[in-house]
Motif scaffolding. Structure first.
Motif, mmCIF file in Angstrom:
data_model
loop_
_atom_site.group_PDB
_atom_site.id
_atom_site.type_symbol
_atom_site.label_atom_id
_atom_site.label_comp_id
_atom_site.label_asym_id
_atom_site.label_seq_id
_atom_site.Cartn_x
_atom_site.Cartn_y
_atom_site.Cartn_z
ATOM 1 N N GLY A 4 0.807 -1.204 0.000
ATOM 2 C CA GLY A 4 0.000 0.000 0.000
ATOM 3 C C GLY A 4 0.843 1.259 0.000
ATOM 4 O O GLY A 4 2.074 1.219 0.144
ATOM 5 N N ILE A 5 0.170 2.369 -0.164
ATOM 6 C CA ILE A 5 0.872 3.651 -0.208
ATOM 7 C C ILE A 5 1.480 3.976 1.148
ATOM 8 O O ILE A 5 2.596 4.497 1.242
ATOM 9 C CB ILE A 5 -0.103 4.752 -0.658
ATOM 10 C CG1 ILE A 5 -0.741 4.387 -2.000
ATOM 11 C CG2 ILE A 5 0.602 6.092 -0.768
ATOM 12 C CD1 ILE A 5 -1.824 5.341 -2.450
ATOM 13 N N GLY A 6 0.748 3.673 2.208
ATOM 14 C CA GLY A 6 1.297 3.904 3.540
ATOM 15 C C GLY A 6 2.527 3.071 3.821
ATOM 16 O O GLY A 6 3.418 3.493 4.576
ATOM 17 N N TYR A 7 2.584 1.875 3.242
ATOM 18 C CA TYR A 7 3.772 1.026 3.414
ATOM 19 C C TYR A 7 4.991 1.682 2.763
ATOM 20 O O TYR A 7 6.097 1.674 3.333
ATOM 21 C CB TYR A 7 3.498 -0.341 2.796
ATOM 22 C CG TYR A 7 4.696 -1.250 2.723
ATOM 23 C CD1 TYR A 7 5.230 -1.823 3.875
ATOM 24 C CD2 TYR A 7 5.298 -1.546 1.497
ATOM 25 C CE1 TYR A 7 6.326 -2.655 3.810
ATOM 26 C CE2 TYR A 7 6.396 -2.389 1.424
ATOM 27 C CZ TYR A 7 6.902 -2.933 2.582
ATOM 28 O OH TYR A 7 8.005 -3.773 2.518
ATOM 29 N N LEU A 8 4.818 2.271 1.570
ATOM 30 C CA LEU A 8 5.929 2.987 0.933
ATOM 31 C C LEU A 8 6.362 4.186 1.767
ATOM 32 O O LEU A 8 7.559 4.472 1.900
ATOM 33 C CB LEU A 8 5.507 3.449 -0.465
ATOM 34 C CG LEU A 8 5.270 2.364 -1.522
ATOM 35 C CD1 LEU A 8 4.846 3.001 -2.840
ATOM 36 C CD2 LEU A 8 6.521 1.514 -1.721
ATOM 37 N N MET A 9 5.401 4.890 2.348
ATOM 38 C CA MET A 9 5.753 6.034 3.190
ATOM 39 C C MET A 9 6.511 5.608 4.433
ATOM 40 O O MET A 9 7.462 6.282 4.859
ATOM 41 C CB MET A 9 4.472 6.789 3.594
ATOM 42 C CG MET A 9 3.785 7.541 2.478
ATOM 43 S SD MET A 9 2.338 8.460 3.064
ATOM 44 C CE MET A 9 3.094 9.555 4.261
ATOM 45 N N SER A 10 6.103 4.502 5.043
ATOM 46 C CA SER A 10 6.776 4.030 6.256
ATOM 47 C C SER A 10 8.227 3.648 5.968
ATOM 48 O O SER A 10 9.136 3.976 6.745
ATOM 49 C CB SER A 10 6.012 2.837 6.826
ATOM 50 O OG SER A 10 6.631 2.363 8.005
ATOM 51 N N ASN A 11 8.458 2.971 4.845
ATOM 52 C CA ASN A 11 9.844 2.620 4.482
ATOM 53 C C ASN A 11 10.664 3.854 4.145
ATOM 54 O O ASN A 11 11.846 3.952 4.510
ATOM 55 C CB ASN A 11 9.843 1.656 3.298
ATOM 56 C CG ASN A 11 9.358 0.271 3.678
ATOM 57 O OD1 ASN A 11 9.326 -0.089 4.859
ATOM 58 N ND2 ASN A 11 8.957 -0.516 2.691
ATOM 59 N N ALA A 12 10.043 4.831 3.449
ATOM 60 C CA ALA A 12 10.773 6.047 3.091
ATOM 61 C C ALA A 12 11.119 6.870 4.325
ATOM 62 O O ALA A 12 12.153 7.545 4.362
ATOM 63 C CB ALA A 12 9.933 6.877 2.126
ATOM 64 N N GLN A 13 10.284 6.805 5.347
ATOM 65 C CA GLN A 13 10.576 7.536 6.574
ATOM 66 C C GLN A 13 11.827 7.007 7.251
ATOM 67 O O GLN A 13 12.623 7.779 7.804
ATOM 68 C CB GLN A 13 9.369 7.446 7.505
ATOM 69 C CG GLN A 13 9.563 8.157 8.840
ATOM 70 C CD GLN A 13 8.388 7.932 9.782
ATOM 71 O OE1 GLN A 13 7.442 7.216 9.442
ATOM 72 N NE2 GLN A 13 8.456 8.537 10.952
ATOM 73 N N GLN A 14 12.039 5.690 7.195
ATOM 74 C CA GLN A 14 13.214 5.107 7.839
ATOM 75 C C GLN A 14 14.509 5.526 7.156
ATOM 76 O O GLN A 14 15.551 5.649 7.799
ATOM 77 C CB GLN A 14 13.093 3.586 7.839
ATOM 78 C CG GLN A 14 11.901 3.068 8.637
ATOM 79 C CD GLN A 14 11.783 1.556 8.576
ATOM 80 O OE1 GLN A 14 12.657 0.872 8.023
ATOM 81 N NE2 GLN A 14 10.711 1.016 9.150
ATOM 82 N N TYR A 15 14.447 5.772 5.851
ATOM 83 C CA TYR A 15 15.649 6.124 5.088
ATOM 84 C C TYR A 15 15.684 7.597 4.705
ATOM 85 O O TYR A 15 16.507 7.992 3.864
ATOM 86 C CB TYR A 15 15.731 5.262 3.828
ATOM 87 C CG TYR A 15 15.864 3.783 4.117
ATOM 88 C CD1 TYR A 15 17.083 3.220 4.507
ATOM 89 C CD2 TYR A 15 14.760 2.941 4.023
ATOM 90 C CE1 TYR A 15 17.191 1.873 4.784
ATOM 91 C CE2 TYR A 15 14.862 1.582 4.291
ATOM 92 C CZ TYR A 15 16.082 1.056 4.672
ATOM 93 O OH TYR A 15 16.201 -0.299 4.942
ATOM 94 N N PHE A 16 14.808 8.420 5.292
ATOM 95 C CA PHE A 16 14.773 9.862 5.049
ATOM 96 C C PHE A 16 14.646 10.186 3.561
ATOM 97 O O PHE A 16 15.285 11.118 3.057
ATOM 98 C CB PHE A 16 16.026 10.537 5.636
ATOM 99 C CG PHE A 16 16.181 10.339 7.105
ATOM 100 C CD1 PHE A 16 15.484 11.127 8.008
ATOM 101 C CD2 PHE A 16 17.020 9.349 7.594
ATOM 102 C CE1 PHE A 16 15.634 10.932 9.372
ATOM 103 C CE2 PHE A 16 17.155 9.157 8.955
ATOM 104 C CZ PHE A 16 16.461 9.946 9.857
ATOM 105 N N GLN A 17 13.803 9.455 2.879
ATOM 106 C CA GLN A 17 13.564 9.690 1.450
ATOM 107 C C GLN A 17 12.350 10.617 1.310
ATOM 108 O O GLN A 17 11.213 10.190 1.177
ATOM 109 C CB GLN A 17 13.318 8.375 0.721
ATOM 110 C CG GLN A 17 14.517 7.433 0.738
ATOM 111 C CD GLN A 17 14.193 6.081 0.138
ATOM 112 O OE1 GLN A 17 13.041 5.652 0.087
ATOM 113 N NE2 GLN A 17 15.218 5.393 -0.337
#
Length: 313
Positions: free
Chosen positions: A259-272
């Protein structure tokens, strides 16, 4: 000896210097005399109707005007990034976001995420809309239902539905069920209160007129009350769809694997920040498309209703 016709005398011609005789008809003599009317001003008699205001031939299409706001914000964002006012560590530039979107579309991650989020939003919306429709019709049409249900809905509405996420995890676990339940809860309240308010705002004169022409309880509901509640229901539908995507943002932060929230959660960990902004833009576009669909539906369903559309104001 005078002739029989001598009694009728010919009208005498006026002599030089005398006023001409006035003849008065029977109607004029019978008409009552009243106060003399004041003469109309010369300016009022000579006044001409104002010429219609000429409209400008060139008019910007409405679609262009509606798109000017978002495009203007994107332009300001681009200029701030290009001039260094907005550092890349704070927020990625629009060029980087578009490039990352092309990369995720090429790998298939973004389409899969949109499909997963769309299924959750659609399922939660259908459940919430069904519950809201049943709950709003009961208190809207029956006084007993209002006494039993409306006060409880007003009480539950005051509870922040986002704060129920920990409780939903305890109840339903960490799979898809709490995510769908959160979306359904967010959809229920705006639909319920707008449909209920639309039913109770039906014109009592129309209801009385329906009774006079012989409509029963079912006929009044079908031909008077529900059409009167339709504008409010469509407003609630717009709020509910936007709330569904808002609830999904929070729901997909809970142990999501797609899901879109899953992409956001991963991007938050890597400061993307480019991926985070891309996901937020996807949420916004999906919400805008849903709102556009409801507007088209409103035009078709409310074609019978004359309302102010802002023209001339």
């Amino acid at each position: 000896m005078p002739s029989p016709h001598s009694a009728v005398s010919e009208p005498s011609l006026p002599t030089h210097g005398s006023a001409p005789p006035t003849t008065t008809t029977a109607q004029e003599a019978a008409a009552p005399t009243g106060p003399a009317q004041p003469p109309r001003p010369t300016a009022a008699r000579n006044a001409r109707p104002a010429a219609p205001r000429k409209r400008s031939r060139f008019r910007v299409p409405r679609g262009v005007r509606r798109a000017s706001g978002p495009l203007g914000l994107v332009l300001v964002w681009f200029l701030a990034s290009a001039t260094g006012v907005l550092p890349e560590s704070v927020l990625a530039s629009p060029v980087d976001v578009v490039q990352r979107a092309a990369d995720l579309i090429g790998t298939g991650e973004l389409p899969q995420a949109i499909a997963a989020s769309g299924r959750r939003a659609a399922t939660g919306f259908l459940i919430g809309a069904t519950i809201a429709l049943a709950l709003s019709l009961t208190p809207g049409l029956f006084r007993l239902g209002e006494d039993v249900i409306d006060a409880s809905m007003g009480m539950f509405r005051a509870i922040p539905w986002v704060g129920l996420i920990p409780l939903f995890i305890v109840w339903f676990g960490i799979d898809e069920t709490p995510k769908i339940a959160l979306v359904a809860l967010g959809v229920t309240y705006p639909l319920y209160f707008n449909i209920y308010g639309g039913i109770r705002s039906a014109d009592s004169q129309l209801i009385e007129a329906g009774r006079m022409v012989g409509l029963g309880r079912i006929g009044l509901i079908r031909y008077v009350i529900l059409p009167s509640a339709l504008p409010g229901a469509l407003v609630g539908l717009r709020y509910a769809l936007s709330t569904a995507w808002l609830a999904l943002v929070f729901a997909e932060q809970v142990n999501a694997d797609a899901g879109i929230g899953y992409l956001m959660s991963n991007a938050q960990q890597y400061f993307q920040t480019d991926v985070i902004v891309l996901c937020l833009a996807v949420y916004a576009v999906l919400g805008l498309l849903c709102d556009f669909a409801v507007r088209l539906l409103s035009r078709r369903l409310l074609a019978w209703r004359a309302s102010f559309d802002g023209e001339g104001a």
